[in-house]
Design a protein around this motif. Structure first.
Motif, PDB file in Angstrom:
ATOM      1  N   GLY A 185       0.627  -1.237   0.267  1.00 22.56           N
ATOM      2  CA  GLY A 185       0.334  -0.223  -0.055  1.00 22.56           C
ATOM      3  C   GLY A 185       0.696   1.226  -0.260  1.00 22.56           C
ATOM      4  N   LEU A 186       0.096   2.357  -0.645  1.00 20.53           N
ATOM      5  CA  LEU A 186       0.793   3.686  -0.559  1.00 20.53           C
ATOM      6  C   LEU A 186       1.516   4.180   0.538  1.00 20.53           C
ATOM      7  N   GLY A 187       0.603   3.744   1.555  1.00 21.40           N
ATOM      8  CA  GLY A 187       1.131   4.643   3.069  1.00 21.40           C
ATOM      9  C   GLY A 187       1.973   3.442   3.995  1.00 21.40           C
ATOM     10  N   THR A 188       1.683   2.038   3.544  1.00 19.30           N
ATOM     11  CA  THR A 188       3.196   1.723   3.736  1.00 19.30           C
ATOM     12  C   THR A 188       4.155   2.313   3.724  1.00 19.30           C
ATOM     13  N   PRO A 241      -4.855  -3.401  -7.815  1.00 18.19           N
ATOM     14  CA  PRO A 241      -5.990  -2.622  -6.924  1.00 18.19           C
ATOM     15  C   PRO A 241      -4.724  -3.148  -5.104  1.00 18.19           C
ATOM     16  N   ARG A 242      -4.220  -3.695  -5.346  1.00 19.03           N
ATOM     17  CA  ARG A 242      -3.768  -4.542  -4.386  1.00 19.03           C
ATOM     18  C   ARG A 242      -2.408  -3.519  -3.456  1.00 19.03           C
ATOM     19  N   GLY A 243      -2.168  -2.898  -4.685  1.00 19.68           N
ATOM     20  CA  GLY A 243      -1.364  -1.620  -4.198  1.00 19.68           C
ATOM     21  C   GLY A 243       0.505  -1.600  -5.526  1.00 19.68           C
ATOM     22  N   ARG A 244       0.910  -1.143  -4.864  1.00 17.37           N
ATOM     23  CA  ARG A 244       2.228  -0.376  -5.645  1.00 17.37           C
ATOM     24  C   ARG A 244       3.530  -1.428  -5.821  1.00 17.37           C
ATOM     25  N   VAL A 245       3.637  -2.476  -7.268  1.00 15.36           N
ATOM     26  CA  VAL A 245       4.699  -3.384  -7.234  1.00 15.36           C
ATOM     27  C   VAL A 245       6.182  -3.015  -8.309  1.00 15.36           C
ATOM     28  N   ALA A 246       7.134  -3.370  -7.754  1.00 17.09           N
ATOM     29  CA  ALA A 246       8.298  -2.868  -8.811  1.00 17.09           C
ATOM     30  C   ALA A 246       8.005  -3.822 -10.180  1.00 17.09           C
ATOM     31  N   THR A 247       8.361  -3.839 -11.022  1.00 22.80           N
ATOM     32  CA  THR A 247       8.762  -4.494 -12.602  1.00 22.80           C
ATOM     33  C   THR A 247      10.253  -4.813 -12.550  1.00 22.80           C
ATOM     34  N   PRO A 248      10.161  -5.648 -13.302  1.00 23.58           N
ATOM     35  CA  PRO A 248      11.611  -6.068 -13.737  1.00 23.58           C
ATOM     36  C   PRO A 248      12.604  -5.274 -14.132  1.00 23.58           C
ATOM     37  N   GLU A 249      12.307  -4.267 -14.713  1.00 24.61           N
ATOM     38  CA  GLU A 249      12.995  -2.677 -14.837  1.00 24.61           C
ATOM     39  C   GLU A 249      13.753  -2.665 -13.536  1.00 24.61           C
ATOM     40  N   ALA A 250      13.244  -2.280 -12.554  1.00 22.31           N
ATOM     41  CA  ALA A 250      13.023  -1.211 -11.613  1.00 22.31           C
ATOM     42  C   ALA A 250      14.417  -3.097 -10.503  1.00 22.31           C
ATOM     43  N   TYR A 251      14.432  -4.203 -11.003  1.00 23.86           N
ATOM     44  CA  TYR A 251      15.468  -4.904  -9.856  1.00 23.86           C
ATOM     45  C   TYR A 251      16.437  -4.435 -10.655  1.00 23.86           C
ATOM     46  N   GLU A 252      16.625  -4.727 -11.939  1.00 21.36           N
ATOM     47  CA  GLU A 252      17.601  -4.853 -13.255  1.00 21.36           C
ATOM     48  C   GLU A 252      18.703  -2.981 -12.320  1.00 21.36           C
ATOM     49  N   HIS A 253      17.715  -2.095 -12.575  1.00 25.62           N
ATOM     50  CA  HIS A 253      18.280  -0.346 -12.233  1.00 25.62           C
ATOM     51  C   HIS A 253      18.790  -1.187 -10.695  1.00 25.62           C
ATOM     52  N   ALA A 304      11.833 -15.052  -6.472  1.00 22.39           N
ATOM     53  CA  ALA A 304      10.610 -15.225  -7.519  1.00 22.39           C
ATOM     54  C   ALA A 304      10.569 -14.807  -8.124  1.00 22.39           C
ATOM     55  N   GLN A 305      10.875 -14.762  -9.699  1.00 17.01           N
ATOM     56  CA  GLN A 305      10.440 -14.480 -10.763  1.00 17.01           C
ATOM     57  C   GLN A 305       9.042 -14.203 -10.908  1.00 17.01           C
ATOM     58  N   GLY A 306       8.219 -15.142 -10.588  1.00 17.80           N
ATOM     59  CA  GLY A 306       7.005 -15.452 -11.363  1.00 17.80           C
ATOM     60  C   GLY A 306       6.110 -14.281 -10.131  1.00 17.80           C
ATOM     61  N   GLN A 307       6.444 -13.946  -8.930  1.00 22.93           N
ATOM     62  CA  GLN A 307       5.792 -13.527  -8.225  1.00 22.93           C
ATOM     63  C   GLN A 307       5.993 -12.324  -7.810  1.00 22.93           C
ATOM     64  N   THR A 308       7.272 -11.651  -7.801  1.00 25.20           N
ATOM     65  CA  THR A 308       7.633 -10.665  -7.877  1.00 25.20           C
ATOM     66  C   THR A 308       7.466  -9.895  -9.079  1.00 25.20           C
ATOM     67  N   ALA A 309       7.916 -10.012  -9.844  1.00 21.19           N
ATOM     68  CA  ALA A 309       8.542  -9.648 -11.991  1.00 21.19           C
ATOM     69  C   ALA A 309       7.325  -9.863 -12.657  1.00 21.19           C
ATOM     70  N   LEU A 310       6.036  -8.189 -11.937  1.00 24.17           N
ATOM     71  CA  LEU A 310       4.735  -9.193 -12.926  1.00 24.17           C
ATOM     72  C   LEU A 310       5.272  -8.344 -14.330  1.00 24.17           C
ATOM     73  N   LYS A 311       4.388  -8.646 -15.243  1.00 19.53           N
ATOM     74  CA  LYS A 311       4.161  -7.908 -16.449  1.00 19.53           C
ATOM     75  C   LYS A 311       3.306  -7.187 -16.545  1.00 19.53           C
ATOM     76  N   LEU A 312       4.389  -6.005 -17.202  1.00 18.95           N
ATOM     77  CA  LEU A 312       3.546  -4.997 -17.488  1.00 18.95           C
ATOM     78  C   LEU A 312       1.793  -4.908 -18.004  1.00 18.95           C
ATOM     79  N   ASP A 313       1.182  -5.755 -18.682  1.00 17.83           N
ATOM     80  CA  ASP A 313       0.547  -6.213 -19.604  1.00 17.83           C
ATOM     81  C   ASP A 313      -0.796  -6.394 -18.170  1.00 17.83           C
ATOM     82  N   ASP A 314       0.004  -6.940 -16.620  1.00 26.81           N
ATOM     83  CA  ASP A 314      -0.838  -7.416 -15.484  1.00 26.81           C
ATOM     84  C   ASP A 314      -0.636  -6.114 -14.752  1.00 26.81           C
ATOM     85  N   LEU A 315      -0.621  -4.715 -15.274  1.00 24.43           N
ATOM     86  CA  LEU A 315      -0.551  -4.334 -14.116  1.00 24.43           C
ATOM     87  C   LEU A 315      -1.866  -3.103 -13.928  1.00 24.43           C
TER      88      LEU A 315
END
Length: 346
Positions: free
Chosen positions: A283-286, A316-328, A335-346
């Motif tokens: 969440g944004l507040g957290t 809807p569940r909150g903010r997520v990091a993309t693979p590009e953020a990890y790379e930077h 957990a690739q599938g859990q945290t590196a969400l595809k942009l199409d799913d955002l």
């Protein structure tokens, strides 16, 4: 006395405020970027001039630092009208707005920055003022209260907002034109930097301008701020009037601006999202509490740029990091599938 290849000391009265004013373009022709908006505004102002009437009310919407205040000044200048400036947070009662509106002279341009932060009672008074150039003043209280109409001089309201979605529909609908300002391309920022460098007396070659432009987050205000810090660095530690590419990079590194324009707060938010919350969703507040900032600051200052460059997504569940953020950040997520969400799913 021997000549020195350095920036001459600025006069005592040449403050940062004076420099900021000098960096602002004075006409739509001088204004860099926002080509579509400039054309639309020029047509609107020309039509008002031909008909000898105040221009329609104008709403300028977009992220901070893209030139909304500058455009308001240009609108008044090109209309040959006086400009009155105020802000939404300063208008917290209907009486504040009534005093402001009743003091306007015919044709005056009233600029209200952050107009979405006006008090609701003032907003409701503004409806009638924008439409009929009239306000109703309540005299007395309770059953004996009476409404006294007060005619206003015709005026043009220019409102600026970074949150157009927070404006009530009745207010938004009363603007004759809404301009949506977009982030600048690096090539446009180079033009802004070149002009500003001439104003402050710097010699800045193409590679140096490009380096500053790429780190300016698509925002002229940031470009001008970084340029002034490069000027300071060149004056104190570098080659004086001419800043080398090494001077530019060293200055920006000193002020914690990385190669793509992320500053300390941006990296703190990104680092917390990736390392502490394992890529989210959170969440944004957290997220804001974790970096010691207000949620509004993270949402309005940090988040738009991270989303724009594809480092953060909003779900809807909150903010997520993309693979590009990890790379930077140079982080390999578990957990690739859990945290590196595809942009199409955002």
């Amino acid at each position: 006395m021997a000549e020195r290849d350095a920036i001459s000391p600025e006069p005592a009265d040449d403050t940062e405020l004076a420099i900021e004013g000098a960096l602002r373009p004075a006409s739509l022709e001088e204004f860099v970027g926002q080509h579509k908006v400039r054309g639309q505004l020029q047509l609107l102002l020309d039509a008002a001039r031909i008909q000898e009437r105040p221009a329609d009310h104008i709403l300028l919407a977009g992220p901070p630092g893209l030139g909304k205040t500058t455009l308001a000044m240009i609108i008044a200048h090109e209309s040959d009208r006086p400009l009155r400036m105020s802000s939404g947070p300063a208008i917290q009662h209907a009486g504040d707005l009534a005093a402001l509106l009743s003091s306007l002279v015919p044709g005056e341009v009233l600029f209200i920055d952050e107009i979405h932060r006006m008090a609701r009672t003032a907003e409701e008074m503004l409806y009638l003022a924008m439409e009929d150039f009239r306000i109703d003043i309540m005299v007395g209280k309770g059953a004996g209260a009476t409404s006294i109409p007060l005619d206003l001089a015709p005026f043009t309201l220019v409102g600026a907002t970074t949150r157009s979605g927070m404006l009530p529909n009745p207010l938004r609908d009363r603007f004759g034109f809404t301009a949506h300002l977009e982030y600048y391309e690096p090539e446009e920022l180079e033009q802004v930097i070149a002009r500003s460098a001439r104003v402050i007396g710097m010699d800045l070659a193409g590679p140096q301008r490009d380096e500053i432009a790429r780190r300016s987050r698509g925002t002229p205000r940031i470009a001008n701020r970084l340029l002034r810090r490069v000027r300071d660095y060149a004056l104190v530690r570098g080659g004086g009037r001419a800043a080398s590419l090494d001077d530019v990079r060293a200055a920006l590194e000193l002020y914690d601006v990385d190669a793509i324009g992320l500053d300390r707060l941006d990296r703190a938010v990104l680092d917390a999202l990736v390392r502490r919350f394992r890529g989210g969703p959170v969440g944004l507040g957290t997220l804001a509490v974790s970096v010691g900032e207000e949620a509004d600051t993270v949402e309005s200052v940090v988040e738009p740029y991270l989303v724009r460059i594809g480092f953060m997504g909003r779900t809807p569940r909150g903010r997520v990091a993309t693979p590009e953020a990890y790379e930077h950040l140079g982080v390999v997520h578990a957990a690739q599938g859990q945290t590196a969400l595809k942009l199409d799913d955002l």
